[in-house]
Motif scaffolding. Structure first.
Motif, PDB file in Angstrom:
ATOM      1  N   ASN A 163       0.826  -1.204   0.000  1.00 16.46           N
ATOM      2  CA  ASN A 163       0.000   0.000   0.000  1.00 16.46           C
ATOM      3  C   ASN A 163       0.861   1.255   0.000  1.00 16.46           C
ATOM      4  OD1 ASN A 163      -2.427   1.482   0.112  1.00 16.46           O
ATOM      5  ND2 ASN A 163      -2.272   1.638   2.337  1.00 16.46           N
ATOM      6  N   PHE A 172      -3.030  -6.258  -4.176  1.00 18.76           N
ATOM      7  CA  PHE A 172      -4.382  -5.708  -4.098  1.00 18.76           C
ATOM      8  C   PHE A 172      -5.253  -6.046  -5.299  1.00 18.76           C
ATOM      9  CE2 PHE A 172      -1.786  -2.932  -1.434  1.00 18.76           C
ATOM     10  CZ  PHE A 172      -2.527  -2.918  -0.268  1.00 18.76           C
ATOM     11  N   THR A 195      -8.163   3.193  -6.968  1.00 18.83           N
ATOM     12  CA  THR A 195      -7.442   3.957  -5.958  1.00 18.83           C
ATOM     13  C   THR A 195      -7.493   5.443  -6.293  1.00 18.83           C
ATOM     14  OG1 THR A 195      -5.978   2.096  -5.591  1.00 18.83           O
ATOM     15  CG2 THR A 195      -5.230   4.234  -4.809  1.00 18.83           C
TER      16      THR A 195
END
Length: 292
Positions: free
Chosen positions: A55, A197, A205
Motif C-alpha cells: 500500500n 491488491f 485507488t
C-alpha cells in the motif's frame, strides 16, 4: 526356493526398518507441532507487513528507494527453498520440478536466470545442471532463527540494490496442513502492489498521500529491508513446517508398508516351513514303508 534362515533374516530386517520409520514419524510429528506453532504466529504479521508496504509503495516515489525501483531489465534471480535431508516423500521433488519449469519459462522469454539455493537437496540437484548458482545456504533448518533470515535478506537486498538482478522470485512449499503442502512461486523484488491488491482495486485507488513522521526516506530505509527479512523468515518457517509434515506422512506410509511386507513374508515363511515339515514326514513314511 529361499531357505528358512534367509526368510527369518528378511523378516527381522523388515521389523527393524519398521521400528526406524515409526521412530522417525514420531520425531517428525514432534517437530511439526513446534514448526506449526511458529508459522501460525509469524504468518499474520508477515502478511500484514507485506500489505502495508504494498500500500505504501503505491503512494511514494518508487525511485526514492533502491529496493522499490522497477527496472526493465532481463536479469532474474530464483530463490529455491528445499530441505537439507531426504526421506520426506515428494517434498523436494515437487520443488525442483517447479523451479526447473519456471527457469525454462524465463529463459524462453530471453531472460538471464541465476539461482540462489537454500537446502542441500536443491543445491545437489542444480549443481549437476547447467544453471548458474550465485549463492547457497545449507544447514540452517536444524536451528532455524531470525538471524538466518537477516543474513539471507541482507544478501538479496544488497545484490538487488547493486543491480545483480532486476527481479527476484522464490519457489517454496507453503504449509497447509500436516498432510498437504502447496508449491508457491512468489515475487519478492520489487514490491508489486497490483499483485497484493489486484488490478481492479488499483484502478479504483484515488491516490492521496501520507504525512510521515519521521521523514519518508528515513521510514523507507528502516521499513523496506525489514519487510524482506520478515518475508524470508516466513518462507523459511513455511518450508520447515511443510518438510516435517511431508516427512511424517512419508514415514507413516513407510511404516504401514513395512507391516504389510512383514505379514506377507511371514505367511510365505510359514508355508515354506510347513512344506519342509510335510516333505520330511513323507520321507519318514516312505522309509518306513520300504522297511516292511
Amino acid at each position: 526356493m529361499p531357505s528358512l534362515q534367509s526368510l527369518r533374516r528378511k523378516i527381522a530386517a523388515f521389523k527393524n526398518t519398521q521400528k526406524i520409520t515409526k521412530a522417525m514419524k514420531m520425531v517428525a510429528a514432534a517437530k511439526l507441532k513446534r514448526s506449526q506453532d511458529r508459522i501460525l504466529c509469524a504468518r499474520p504479521y508477515a502478511h500484514k507487513m507485506r500489505r502495508v508496504l504494498s500500500n505504501l509503495s503505491r503512494r511514494v516515489n518508487r525511485s526514492s528507494h533502491p529496493l522499490l525501483q522497477k527496472r526493465e531489465g532481463i536479469k532474474v534471480e530464483v530463490l529455491v527453498v528445499t530441505s537439507d535431508r531426504g526421506l520426506c516423500g515428494g517434498f523436494n521433488g515437487n520443488i525442483v520440478r517447479k523451479s526447473s519449469e519456471f527457469v525454462r519459462q524465463c529463459e524462453s522469454r530471453g531472460l538471464q536466470v541465476n539461482l540462489s539455493i537454500i537446502g542441500r537437496k536443491g543445491r545437489d540437484y542444480f549443481r549437476r545442471r547447467s544453471w548458474r548458482i550465485r549463492q547457497e545456504w545449507t544447514g540452517i533448518f536444524d536451528k532455524l532463527s531470525f538471524e538466518h533470515a537477516i543474513d539471507i535478506g541482507a544478501d538479496l537486498t544488497d545484490n538487488f540494490a547493486k543491480g545483480s538482478f532486476d527481479e527476484l522470485y522464490v519457489v517454496y512449499n507453503e504449509f497447509k496442513s500436516a498432510i498437504q503442502q502447496r508449491v508457491i512461486v512468489e515475487k519478492l523484488f520489487p514490491v508489486d502492489a497490483q499483485v497484493e491488491f489486484g488490478s481492479a482495486q488499483m484502478e479504483g485507488t484515488t491516490g492521496g498521500s501520507y504525512l510521515y513522521e519521521p521523514e519518508e526516506a528515513e521510514l523507507l530505509d528502516a521499513l523496506v529491508p525489514k519487510h524482506f527479512q520478515v518475508q524470508a523468515y516466513r518462507i523459511l518457517l513455511e518450508s520447515a513446517a511443510a518438510e516435517h509434515g511431508a516427512r511424517m506422512a512419508a514415514m507413516d506410509g513407510a511404516t504401514r508398508n513395512a507391516g504389510q511386507l512383514i505379514k506377507k513374508v511371514t505367511l510365505y515363511y510359514n508355508k515354506t516351513r510347513q512344506a519342509a515339515i510335510t516333505k520330511e514326514l513323507m520321507d519318514i513314511v516312505g522309509g518306513a514303508e520300504a522297511l516292511k
